[in-house]
Motif scaffolding. Structure first.
Motif, PDB file in Angstrom:
ATOM      1  N   PHE A  51      18.046   0.268  24.829  1.00 49.35           N
ATOM      2  CA  PHE A  51      17.080  -0.351  24.369  1.00 49.35           C
ATOM      3  C   PHE A  51      17.571  -1.195  22.963  1.00 49.35           C
ATOM      4  O   PHE A  51      17.094  -2.315  22.618  1.00 49.35           O
ATOM      5  CB  PHE A  51      16.210   0.603  23.879  1.00 49.35           C
ATOM      6  N   GLU A  52      18.628  -0.811  22.326  1.00 48.54           N
ATOM      7  CA  GLU A  52      19.065  -1.423  21.229  1.00 48.54           C
ATOM      8  C   GLU A  52      19.732  -2.754  21.839  1.00 48.54           C
ATOM      9  O   GLU A  52      19.572  -4.031  21.186  1.00 48.54           O
ATOM     10  CB  GLU A  52      20.148  -0.758  20.334  1.00 48.54           C
TER      11      GLU A  52
ATOM     12  N   GLY B 136      11.369   7.859  33.255  1.00 47.27           N
ATOM     13  CA  GLY B 136      10.523   6.667  33.633  1.00 47.27           C
ATOM     14  C   GLY B 136       9.292   6.457  33.329  1.00 47.27           C
ATOM     15  O   GLY B 136       8.557   5.138  32.990  1.00 47.27           O
ATOM     16  N   SER B 137       8.575   7.515  32.854  1.00 46.81           N
ATOM     17  CA  SER B 137       7.179   7.544  32.721  1.00 46.81           C
ATOM     18  C   SER B 137       7.110   7.494  31.106  1.00 46.81           C
ATOM     19  O   SER B 137       5.698   7.430  30.561  1.00 46.81           O
ATOM     20  CB  SER B 137       6.412   8.787  33.024  1.00 46.81           C
ATOM     21  N   HIS B 138       7.976   7.328  30.156  1.00 48.13           N
ATOM     22  CA  HIS B 138       7.601   7.062  28.942  1.00 48.13           C
ATOM     23  C   HIS B 138       7.604   5.545  28.534  1.00 48.13           C
ATOM     24  O   HIS B 138       7.938   4.822  29.486  1.00 48.13           O
ATOM     25  CB  HIS B 138       8.924   7.450  28.280  1.00 48.13           C
ATOM     26  N   SER B 139       6.947   5.444  27.684  1.00 46.92           N
ATOM     27  CA  SER B 139       6.380   4.056  27.364  1.00 46.92           C
ATOM     28  C   SER B 139       7.454   3.172  27.104  1.00 46.92           C
ATOM     29  O   SER B 139       7.094   1.830  27.694  1.00 46.92           O
ATOM     30  CB  SER B 139       5.331   4.074  26.196  1.00 46.92           C
ATOM     31  N   ALA B 140       8.472   3.320  26.675  1.00 47.24           N
ATOM     32  CA  ALA B 140       9.383   2.407  26.587  1.00 47.24           C
ATOM     33  C   ALA B 140       9.919   1.511  27.837  1.00 47.24           C
ATOM     34  O   ALA B 140      10.090   0.432  27.777  1.00 47.24           O
ATOM     35  CB  ALA B 140      10.879   2.913  25.507  1.00 47.24           C
ATOM     36  N   PHE B 141       9.998   2.782  28.625  1.00 48.26           N
ATOM     37  CA  PHE B 141      10.351   2.254  30.006  1.00 48.26           C
ATOM     38  C   PHE B 141       9.389   1.346  30.912  1.00 48.26           C
ATOM     39  O   PHE B 141       9.417   0.760  31.654  1.00 48.26           O
ATOM     40  CB  PHE B 141      11.068   3.463  30.942  1.00 48.26           C
ATOM     41  N   LEU B 142       8.103   1.980  30.582  1.00 48.11           N
ATOM     42  CA  LEU B 142       7.012   1.360  31.327  1.00 48.11           C
ATOM     43  C   LEU B 142       6.714  -0.111  31.098  1.00 48.11           C
ATOM     44  O   LEU B 142       6.235  -0.694  31.779  1.00 48.11           O
ATOM     45  CB  LEU B 142       5.690   2.563  31.230  1.00 48.11           C
ATOM     46  N   VAL B 143       7.080  -0.327  29.774  1.00 47.28           N
ATOM     47  CA  VAL B 143       6.854  -1.747  29.261  1.00 47.28           C
ATOM     48  C   VAL B 143       8.096  -2.491  29.501  1.00 47.28           C
ATOM     49  O   VAL B 143       7.856  -3.878  29.468  1.00 47.28           O
ATOM     50  CB  VAL B 143       6.487  -1.957  27.861  1.00 47.28           C
TER      51      VAL B 143
ATOM     52  N   GLY C  48       9.835  -3.059  32.157  1.00 46.67           N
ATOM     53  CA  GLY C  48       9.803  -3.968  33.536  1.00 46.67           C
ATOM     54  C   GLY C  48      10.524  -3.128  34.581  1.00 46.67           C
ATOM     55  O   GLY C  48      11.579  -2.462  34.413  1.00 46.67           O
ATOM     56  N   LYS C  49      10.102  -3.107  35.755  1.00 47.83           N
ATOM     57  CA  LYS C  49      10.691  -2.343  37.220  1.00 47.83           C
ATOM     58  C   LYS C  49      12.072  -2.670  37.309  1.00 47.83           C
ATOM     59  O   LYS C  49      12.831  -1.583  37.453  1.00 47.83           O
ATOM     60  CB  LYS C  49      10.015  -2.674  38.297  1.00 47.83           C
ATOM     61  N   GLU C  50      12.631  -4.008  37.290  1.00 48.74           N
ATOM     62  CA  GLU C  50      13.998  -4.188  37.489  1.00 48.74           C
ATOM     63  C   GLU C  50      15.009  -3.501  36.290  1.00 48.74           C
ATOM     64  O   GLU C  50      16.022  -2.873  36.852  1.00 48.74           O
ATOM     65  CB  GLU C  50      14.031  -5.785  37.448  1.00 48.74           C
ATOM     66  N   ASP C  51      14.660  -3.778  35.193  1.00 53.46           N
ATOM     67  CA  ASP C  51      15.414  -3.133  34.114  1.00 53.46           C
ATOM     68  C   ASP C  51      15.441  -1.562  34.162  1.00 53.46           C
ATOM     69  O   ASP C  51      16.396  -0.853  34.141  1.00 53.46           O
ATOM     70  CB  ASP C  51      15.290  -3.768  32.820  1.00 53.46           C
ATOM     71  N   THR C  52      14.317  -1.161  34.469  1.00 50.14           N
ATOM     72  CA  THR C  52      14.230   0.521  34.339  1.00 50.14           C
ATOM     73  C   THR C  52      14.709   0.899  35.587  1.00 50.14           C
ATOM     74  O   THR C  52      15.723   2.076  35.465  1.00 50.14           O
ATOM     75  CB  THR C  52      12.642   0.688  34.491  1.00 50.14           C
ATOM     76  N   ASP C  53      14.900   0.314  36.683  1.00 50.82           N
ATOM     77  CA  ASP C  53      15.301   0.689  37.821  1.00 50.82           C
ATOM     78  C   ASP C  53      16.892   0.732  37.810  1.00 50.82           C
ATOM     79  O   ASP C  53      17.639   1.620  38.204  1.00 50.82           O
ATOM     80  CB  ASP C  53      15.122   0.056  39.244  1.00 50.82           C
TER      81      ASP C  53
END
Length: 283
Positions: A165-166, A236-243, A245-250
């Motif tokens: 995230f940094e 993945g259920s934490h807000s930082a990942f939820l906002v 976007g799916k591509e970057d989270t995945d």
């Protein structure tokens, strides 16, 4: 990474409504020792007490309070989370509202509880509201599951998440940031992992309140063994990942899955938590 936007506190708070089922299925619960500790710090039992569980989400904490014999009413602002709560727990009362403006009568509760949710409020409003709703001698109880950063693999993973995230959202020195567990002014010497530590959260819990109340806190350690995929779905259920976007989270979770299976070839991990519980009693 493709995402380079900073997301507001409100956007992150609302993000759970699109992932309520994922949240309910994968988030950790809380150990019985937490509620024993809560009763000890509040000097009163939960059994028979009128408890308002604020920011109840999908009902993880509410159902445990109910199981301890408390008369519980849940308060939840989010439509998606409230719908999941009502689907799973139709017999427990739920009202829509926020901790900053509680839809409850004055002096009507023995406990107000916030499980993983106090940091979504503004203590300048939520603390006076809590003490308005509590009866004399009633207890405001806040708690958070925090990752046990003295466990090497957990600390290493926390550092990878922080770095991810940094890279996506560089933070200027001295800027104020909202994490999943709290609010902090971040400098270059700080890390998000440090801001998730129990001692840091205990110091900052009432920041912004007109007059921080006398309070006490303890830390309860516990763990759960879960499949790697459950652990990743929890992340993945934490807000930082939820906002994010799916591509970057995945992309992050796929790489993390490979790393975890190198450490845990049987496909199961032990998530270790330090639950920080803070109790302030209304005089």
């Amino acid at each position: 990474m493709a995402t380079h936007l900073r997301f507001s506190h409100t956007t992150r708070a609302q993000s759970f409504n699109t992932a309520a089922a994922q949240y309910a299925a994968n988030r950790p619960s809380y150990p019985p020792a937490l509620f024993t500790t809560l009763e000890d710090l509040a000097a009163r039992p939960l059994k028979g007490a009128k408890v308002i569980d604020v920011g109840a989400g999908t009902g993880i904490s509410t159902t445990l309070l109910h199981a301890r014999g408390a008369d519980v009413i849940a308060v939840e602002p989010g439509a998606g989370m409230a719908a999941e709560f009502r689907r799973a727990h139709p017999d427990i009362p739920l009202v829509r509202g926020t901790g900053d403006t509680l839809p409850l009568a004055t002096a009507s509760a023995d406990f107000l509880t916030y499980a993983q949710s106090w940091h979504w409020t503004n203590p300048a409003h939520s603390l006076p509201e809590a003490f308005r709703v509590l009866r004399p001698g009633g207890a405001l109880a806040l708690w958070w599951n925090t990752s046990a950063l003295d466990v090497p693999w957990i600390a290493a993973q926390a550092q990878r998440i922080d770095q991810y995230f940094e890279d996506a959202h560089p933070t200027e020195e001295g800027t104020t940031t909202k994490t999943e567990e709290g609010t902090a002014t971040k400098t270059k010497k700080d890390t998000e992992s440090h801001q998730r530590a129990p001692g840091f959260l205990a110091e900052r819990a009432f920041k912004g309140a007109p007059e921080p109340p006398p309070h006490t806190h303890r830390v309860v350690r516990w763990s759960r063994h879960v499949p790697v995929d459950t652990h990743l779905a929890n992340i993945g259920s934490h807000s930082a990942f939820l906002v994010l976007g799916k591509e970057d989270t995945d992309a992050f979770l796929a790489e993390e899955r490979t790393r975890l299976l190198e450490t845990f070839p049987d496909g199961r991990v032990e998530e270790v938590y330090d639950v920080l519980v803070i109790v302030a009693t209304r005089s």
